[in-house]
Design an enzyme around this catalytic site. Structure first.
Site, mmCIF file in Angstrom:
data_model
loop_
_atom_site.group_PDB
_atom_site.id
_atom_site.type_symbol
_atom_site.label_atom_id
_atom_site.label_comp_id
_atom_site.label_asym_id
_atom_site.label_seq_id
_atom_site.Cartn_x
_atom_site.Cartn_y
_atom_site.Cartn_z
ATOM 1 N N ASN A 15 3.069 -1.752 7.756
ATOM 2 C CA ASN A 15 2.034 -2.410 6.963
ATOM 3 C C ASN A 15 0.756 -2.380 7.795
ATOM 4 O O ASN A 15 0.648 -3.079 8.792
ATOM 5 C CB ASN A 15 2.462 -3.857 6.662
ATOM 6 C CG ASN A 15 1.352 -4.656 6.005
ATOM 7 O OD1 ASN A 15 0.345 -4.099 5.558
ATOM 8 N ND2 ASN A 15 1.539 -5.967 5.937
ATOM 9 N N HIS A 101 3.149 -10.853 0.536
ATOM 10 C CA HIS A 101 3.034 -10.958 2.000
ATOM 11 C C HIS A 101 2.457 -12.334 2.348
ATOM 12 O O HIS A 101 1.610 -12.861 1.632
ATOM 13 C CB HIS A 101 2.122 -9.846 2.542
ATOM 14 C CG HIS A 101 2.182 -9.747 4.038
ATOM 15 N ND1 HIS A 101 1.455 -10.589 4.850
ATOM 16 C CD2 HIS A 101 2.903 -8.954 4.856
ATOM 17 C CE1 HIS A 101 1.726 -10.297 6.110
ATOM 18 N NE2 HIS A 101 2.601 -9.305 6.143
ATOM 19 N N GLU A 103 0.291 -13.219 4.362
ATOM 20 C CA GLU A 103 -1.173 -13.267 4.468
ATOM 21 C C GLU A 103 -1.815 -13.386 3.081
ATOM 22 O O GLU A 103 -2.868 -14.006 2.928
ATOM 23 C CB GLU A 103 -1.682 -12.031 5.229
ATOM 24 C CG GLU A 103 -1.364 -12.154 6.720
ATOM 25 C CD GLU A 103 -1.192 -10.843 7.451
ATOM 26 O OE1 GLU A 103 -1.609 -9.791 6.932
ATOM 27 O OE2 GLU A 103 -0.607 -10.861 8.563
ATOM 28 N N GLU A 173 9.972 -12.301 6.732
ATOM 29 C CA GLU A 173 8.903 -12.319 7.741
ATOM 30 C C GLU A 173 8.558 -13.767 8.083
ATOM 31 O O GLU A 173 7.728 -14.381 7.408
ATOM 32 C CB GLU A 173 7.657 -11.616 7.197
ATOM 33 C CG GLU A 173 7.860 -10.148 6.913
ATOM 34 C CD GLU A 173 6.558 -9.379 7.064
ATOM 35 O OE1 GLU A 173 6.548 -8.411 7.832
ATOM 36 O OE2 GLU A 173 5.548 -9.753 6.429
HETATM 37 P P1 13P Z 1 3.211 -7.725 13.209
HETATM 38 O O1 13P Z 1 4.275 -6.648 13.380
HETATM 39 O O2 13P Z 1 1.877 -7.301 13.671
HETATM 40 O O3 13P Z 1 3.691 -9.035 13.735
HETATM 41 O O4 13P Z 1 3.062 -7.917 11.606
HETATM 42 C C1 13P Z 1 4.186 -8.137 10.829
HETATM 43 C C2 13P Z 1 3.804 -8.064 9.396
HETATM 44 O O5 13P Z 1 3.130 -8.924 8.880
HETATM 45 C C3 13P Z 1 4.236 -6.893 8.636
HETATM 46 O O6 13P Z 1 4.011 -7.071 7.259
#
Ligand code: 13P
Length: 258
Positions: A15, A101, A103, A173
């Protein structure tokens, strides 16, 4: 190298979030594809920014890499400034899409209901959804991990039939492990994956649960992928930072050789 003992084909997904221009995308694939040319028994997915999707699709045309969108809107078209539909992703050559996600949930107010609508739109368009779930640090410390995963799982897929559900990839996640360098231990991740698989079994049956691939995401690096993949419950990874560099993402994809 006991690959055949894995119950499910692993998926390693990158991602890229809001990183990489079109030129950087082309450069990445020029370096990355030769490094994974001999990789088998592992599906590879990359989710670039919308502006670089067409370049990524062109660069990976004759390769096993599947290109994914990072998000989509649930309507096929309309007055939704800044949004992109499932049909637009398909036309661009995407075959998968990230949905929900953390975020998106945290910074853009995405709710479980929005996730469910996006999921339906993706399925109707024939895109493979990668549905992300995961608890925050406060939720984990408050012993609410299972409650949160259950709410996010049912909120996203609760109304689907087993047939609708079957192409979906789940990504666990934990928010506290994203971009922090603080990975969940393989045991802790496997425990959450096991819980998610139980939710799938209860809702869609044991057979569907046994076939469902659940990826782990949160500070996955070349140095910790093997430990994570040694867990039978972990079927792959959703990688942020370490997917931006061809050598490190290839090392993760080629985890069996590490
Ligand atoms: P990182 O691998 O940078 O911790 O990010 C994980 C992520 O949000 C993948 O969608």
């Amino acid at each position: 190298m006991a690959t055949s003992s894995r119950p499910r084909v692993p998926v390693i997904a990158g991602n890229w979030k809001m990183h990489k221009t079109r030129a950087e995308t082309r450069e990445f694939f020029a370096a990355f594809l030769p490094l994974v040319a001999r990789t088998s028994e592992c599906e590879i997915v990359v989710a670039p920014a919308f502006t670089a999707l067409a370049d990524a699709v062109a660069a990976t045309k004759d390769s096993p890499v599947m290109i994914a969108g990072q998000d989509l809107h649930w309507e096929p078209q309309g007055a939704f400034t800044g949004e992109v539909s499932a049909g637009m992703l398909v036309e661009t050559g995407c075959r998968a899409v990230l949905i929900g996600h953390s975020e998106r949930r945290e910074h853009f107010g995405e709710t479980d209901e929005m996730v469910a609508r996006k999921l339906r739109a993706a399925l109707e368009a024939g895109l493979r959804p990668i549905v992300c779930v995961g608890e925050t640090l406060g939720e984990r410390e408050g012993n609410r991990t299972e409650e949160i995963l259950e709410r996010q799982f049912h909120g996203a897929v609760g109304a689907l039939t087993a047939r609708d559900f079957s192409p979906i990839l789940l990504a666990y996640e934990p928010v506290w492990a994203i971009g922090t360098g603080r990975t969940a231990t393989p045991e802790l991740a496997a425990e959450a994956h096991g819980f998610l698989r139980t939710l799938v079994a209860t809702r869609f049956g044991r057979e569907v649960a046994a076939a469902t691939r659940i990826l782990y995401g949160g500070s996955v690096k070349p140095g910790n992928i093997r430990g994570l993949m040694a867990q039978e419950q972990i079927d792959g990874a959703l990688v942020g930072g370490a997917s931006l560099e061809a050598a490190s993402f290839a090392a993760i994809v080629n985890f069996r050789e590490g």
